[in-house]
Design a protein around this motif. Structure first.
Motif, PDB file in Angstrom:
ATOM      1  N   SER A 108       0.648  -1.192   0.043  1.00 22.64           N
ATOM      2  CA  SER A 108       0.128   0.188  -0.099  1.00 22.64           C
ATOM      3  C   SER A 108       0.904   1.258  -0.065  1.00 22.64           C
ATOM      4  N   GLY A 109       2.006   1.323  -0.200  1.00 23.29           N
ATOM      5  CA  GLY A 109       3.145   2.177  -0.319  1.00 23.29           C
ATOM      6  C   GLY A 109       3.896   2.593   1.172  1.00 23.29           C
ATOM      7  N   GLY A 110       3.211   1.815   2.194  1.00 24.95           N
ATOM      8  CA  GLY A 110       4.071   2.032   3.481  1.00 24.95           C
ATOM      9  C   GLY A 110       3.183   3.169   4.385  1.00 24.95           C
ATOM     10  N   ALA A 111       3.413   3.072   5.448  1.00 21.34           N
ATOM     11  CA  ALA A 111       2.590   3.524   6.677  1.00 21.34           C
ATOM     12  C   ALA A 111       2.494   5.096   6.462  1.00 21.34           C
ATOM     13  N   ASP A 112       3.693   5.646   6.065  1.00 20.76           N
ATOM     14  CA  ASP A 112       3.740   7.347   5.996  1.00 20.76           C
ATOM     15  C   ASP A 112       2.856   7.617   4.677  1.00 20.76           C
ATOM     16  N   GLU A 113       2.652   6.769   3.768  1.00 16.55           N
ATOM     17  CA  GLU A 113       1.831   7.159   2.585  1.00 16.55           C
ATOM     18  C   GLU A 113       0.448   6.658   2.813  1.00 16.55           C
ATOM     19  N   ALA A 114      -0.123   6.223   3.808  1.00 16.64           N
ATOM     20  CA  ALA A 114      -1.252   5.829   4.222  1.00 16.64           C
ATOM     21  C   ALA A 114      -2.306   6.975   4.065  1.00 16.64           C
ATOM     22  N   VAL A 115      -3.590   6.759   3.035  1.00 21.86           N
ATOM     23  CA  VAL A 115      -4.454   7.799   3.042  1.00 21.86           C
ATOM     24  C   VAL A 115      -5.230   8.071   4.252  1.00 21.86           C
ATOM     25  N   GLU A 116      -5.046   9.254   4.795  1.00 21.12           N
ATOM     26  CA  GLU A 116      -5.738   9.759   5.905  1.00 21.12           C
ATOM     27  C   GLU A 116      -7.262   9.759   5.717  1.00 21.12           C
ATOM     28  N   VAL A 117      -8.005   9.153   6.779  1.00 16.51           N
ATOM     29  CA  VAL A 117      -9.527   9.344   6.942  1.00 16.51           C
ATOM     30  C   VAL A 117      -9.877  10.648   6.948  1.00 16.51           C
ATOM     31  N   PRO A 118     -10.596  11.322   6.432  1.00 13.58           N
ATOM     32  CA  PRO A 118     -11.289  12.696   6.610  1.00 13.58           C
ATOM     33  C   PRO A 118     -11.940  12.589   8.183  1.00 13.58           C
ATOM     34  N   GLU A 119     -11.919  13.852   8.753  1.00 13.84           N
ATOM     35  CA  GLU A 119     -12.736  13.895   9.860  1.00 13.84           C
ATOM     36  C   GLU A 119     -14.044  13.935   9.846  1.00 13.84           C
ATOM     37  N   GLY A 120     -14.951  13.448  10.834  1.00 13.81           N
ATOM     38  CA  GLY A 120     -16.284  13.543  10.921  1.00 13.81           C
ATOM     39  C   GLY A 120     -16.856  12.059  10.315  1.00 13.81           C
ATOM     40  N   LEU A 121     -16.137  11.239   9.807  1.00 13.80           N
ATOM     41  CA  LEU A 121     -16.685  10.007   9.260  1.00 13.80           C
ATOM     42  C   LEU A 121     -16.575   8.833  10.214  1.00 13.80           C
ATOM     43  N   GLN A 122     -16.014   9.219  11.376  1.00 17.53           N
ATOM     44  CA  GLN A 122     -15.998   8.071  12.243  1.00 17.53           C
ATOM     45  C   GLN A 122     -16.582   8.477  13.712  1.00 17.53           C
ATOM     46  N   VAL A 123     -17.262   7.463  14.331  1.00 21.68           N
ATOM     47  CA  VAL A 123     -17.592   7.474  15.639  1.00 21.68           C
ATOM     48  C   VAL A 123     -16.807   7.509  16.820  1.00 21.68           C
ATOM     49  N   SER A 124     -15.619   7.060  16.304  1.00 17.85           N
ATOM     50  CA  SER A 124     -14.380   6.589  17.402  1.00 17.85           C
ATOM     51  C   SER A 124     -13.035   6.917  16.692  1.00 17.85           C
ATOM     52  N   ALA A 125     -12.383   7.627  17.467  1.00 20.75           N
ATOM     53  CA  ALA A 125     -10.919   7.963  16.725  1.00 20.75           C
ATOM     54  C   ALA A 125     -10.177   8.343  17.785  1.00 20.75           C
ATOM     55  N   HIS A 126      -8.869   8.182  17.570  1.00 23.33           N
ATOM     56  CA  HIS A 126      -7.564   8.713  18.636  1.00 23.33           C
ATOM     57  C   HIS A 126      -8.071   8.466  20.249  1.00 23.33           C
ATOM     58  N   GLY A 127      -8.579   7.575  20.181  1.00 27.46           N
ATOM     59  CA  GLY A 127      -8.928   7.371  21.701  1.00 27.46           C
ATOM     60  C   GLY A 127     -10.228   7.948  22.301  1.00 27.46           C
ATOM     61  N   TYR A 128     -10.941   8.448  21.424  1.00 26.01           N
ATOM     62  CA  TYR A 128     -12.053   9.266  21.832  1.00 26.01           C
ATOM     63  C   TYR A 128     -13.409   8.850  21.078  1.00 26.01           C
ATOM     64  N   SER A 129     -14.605   8.723  21.684  1.00 24.06           N
ATOM     65  CA  SER A 129     -15.747   8.373  21.060  1.00 24.06           C
ATOM     66  C   SER A 129     -16.926   9.275  21.365  1.00 24.06           C
ATOM     67  N   ILE A 130     -17.975   9.322  20.369  1.00 24.28           N
ATOM     68  CA  ILE A 130     -19.052  10.175  20.919  1.00 24.28           C
ATOM     69  C   ILE A 130     -20.366   9.091  20.935  1.00 24.28           C
ATOM     70  N   ASP A 131     -20.622   9.514  22.181  1.00 27.02           N
ATOM     71  CA  ASP A 131     -22.057   8.637  22.611  1.00 27.02           C
ATOM     72  C   ASP A 131     -23.311   9.509  22.627  1.00 27.02           C
ATOM     73  N   LEU A 132     -24.011   9.165  21.542  1.00 19.67           N
ATOM     74  CA  LEU A 132     -25.201  10.064  21.357  1.00 19.67           C
ATOM     75  C   LEU A 132     -26.320   9.239  22.024  1.00 19.67           C
TER      76      LEU A 132
END
Length: 321
Positions: free
Chosen positions: A50-74
């Motif tokens: 896939s071209g290495g970790a440094d070249e991985a496509v970054e997921v745009p913000e707002g598409l995930q309910v949980s990221a970077h150790g945090y989650s939203i509980d609606l």
């Protein structure tokens, strides 16, 4: 059944991929270390392909309910159209505990954005937080259907960078989805005309400049709103990916004039149609101008008709809190 010849062939194929270190004997054995090593090697192969970790496509913000150790509980995932209801939610840390300590970002601990899936209804709200970490905000949405709720915040325990989590909100009632509004160079709201110069490029930063006029005259006395003379949110049509956009200057900077223009810099994650929502404050009231734009690869000019849009009204807005 002649199982072993098949297994032997499979092991041999793995040996070719993973190298001589993974012999047939170690793979066929019961050594857990060998299994873990093979798994790690497979992961490394996938990374290399896939071209290495440094070249991985970054997921745009707002598409995930949980990221970077945090989650939203609606806590209120469903509400009714046309009925004022308290939206309640909490931001949870990696251990499932409600977050109660935030870093102020653009004068607020948390920004709440609500947008209908067809991007014709938009809200920028600022809920209140109780001591137990629960956020609350009364909301009355005029149309039924699927909405996306975005929580934009900067946890005090983080590195100071803001994070945007998203989750779905269902609004009960008869649903009549609208087409994406047409791309136009100007937006009309409450007697104001806001004109956009510039646009979005996929994968590279580009400046967007908005000029505010009222009754044919330039507005030169915009009031600060969230620390600047304008606040811009950009959402990608289809999946509602959320773009972090910040103004190129701050209110109070002696080099920054309070109008008639406000400029921002943004990078679109892909070539696609986007909706822009500009909040600006004048005469004590915050208003929102909305635009439809198309992002293309840098240097590739796109015509307005390239945006997937049909005739429809402008986005419907609410009073800002």
């Amino acid at each position: 059944m002649k199982t072993w010849p098949k297994i032997t062939g499979f092991i041999a194929a793995l040996a070719v991929v993973f190298g001589a270190a993974y012999g047939v004997g170690s793979l066929a054995g019961s050594d857990d270390a060998g299994t873990k090593a093979a798994t790690q090697a497979a992961s490394e192969v996938g990374t290399a392909e896939s071209g290495g970790a440094d070249e991985a496509v970054e997921v745009p913000e707002g598409l995930q309910v949980s990221a970077h150790g945090y989650s939203i509980d609606l806590k209120t995932p469903r509400i009714e159209r046309g009925r004022t209801t308290d939206i309640r939610f909490a931001i949870l840390d990696a251990k499932g505990r409600p977050v109660t300590d935030y870093t102020m970002d653009q004068e607020k601990e948390l920004h709440l954005i609500l947008a209908s899936r067809d991007l014709t209804v938009y809200r920028h709200l600022h809920p209140t937080r109780s001591g137990d970490g629960t956020w609350r905000m009364p909301v009355n949405l005029p149309t039924a259907g699927d909405y996306r709720l975005f929580a934009d915040f900067a946890p005090a325990a983080g590195d100071g960078e803001s994070l945007t989590l998203g989750t779905d909100l269902a609004v009960a009632g008869r649903y009549e989805p609208q087409s994406l509004p047409k791309q136009e160079p100007a937006s009309e709201v409450d007697g104001y005309t806001v004109t956009l110069r510039g646009g979005l490029d996929a994968g590279s930063a580009r400046e967007l400049t908005f000029e505010v006029n009222k009754d044919g005259k330039q507005v030169t006395d915009l009031q600060p709103y969230l620390g600047a003379y304008g606040h811009l949110v950009a959402l990608r049509a289809g999946d509602l990916a959320y773009l972090h956009v910040h103004p190129n200057s701050e209110a109070g900077d002696p080099r920054t004039k309070p109008g008639p223009t406000v400029s921002f810099t943004a990078t679109a994650p892909s070539a696609h149609g986007y909706r822009l929502f500009l909040d600006f404050k004048h005469e004590g009231k915050v208003r929102t101008a909305d635009f439809t734009v198309r992002a293309d690869l840098a240097g590739d000019t796109a015509a307005a008709e390239d945006v997937p849009a049909e005739e429809s009204g402008s986005a419907e807005h609410d009073e800002h809190e």
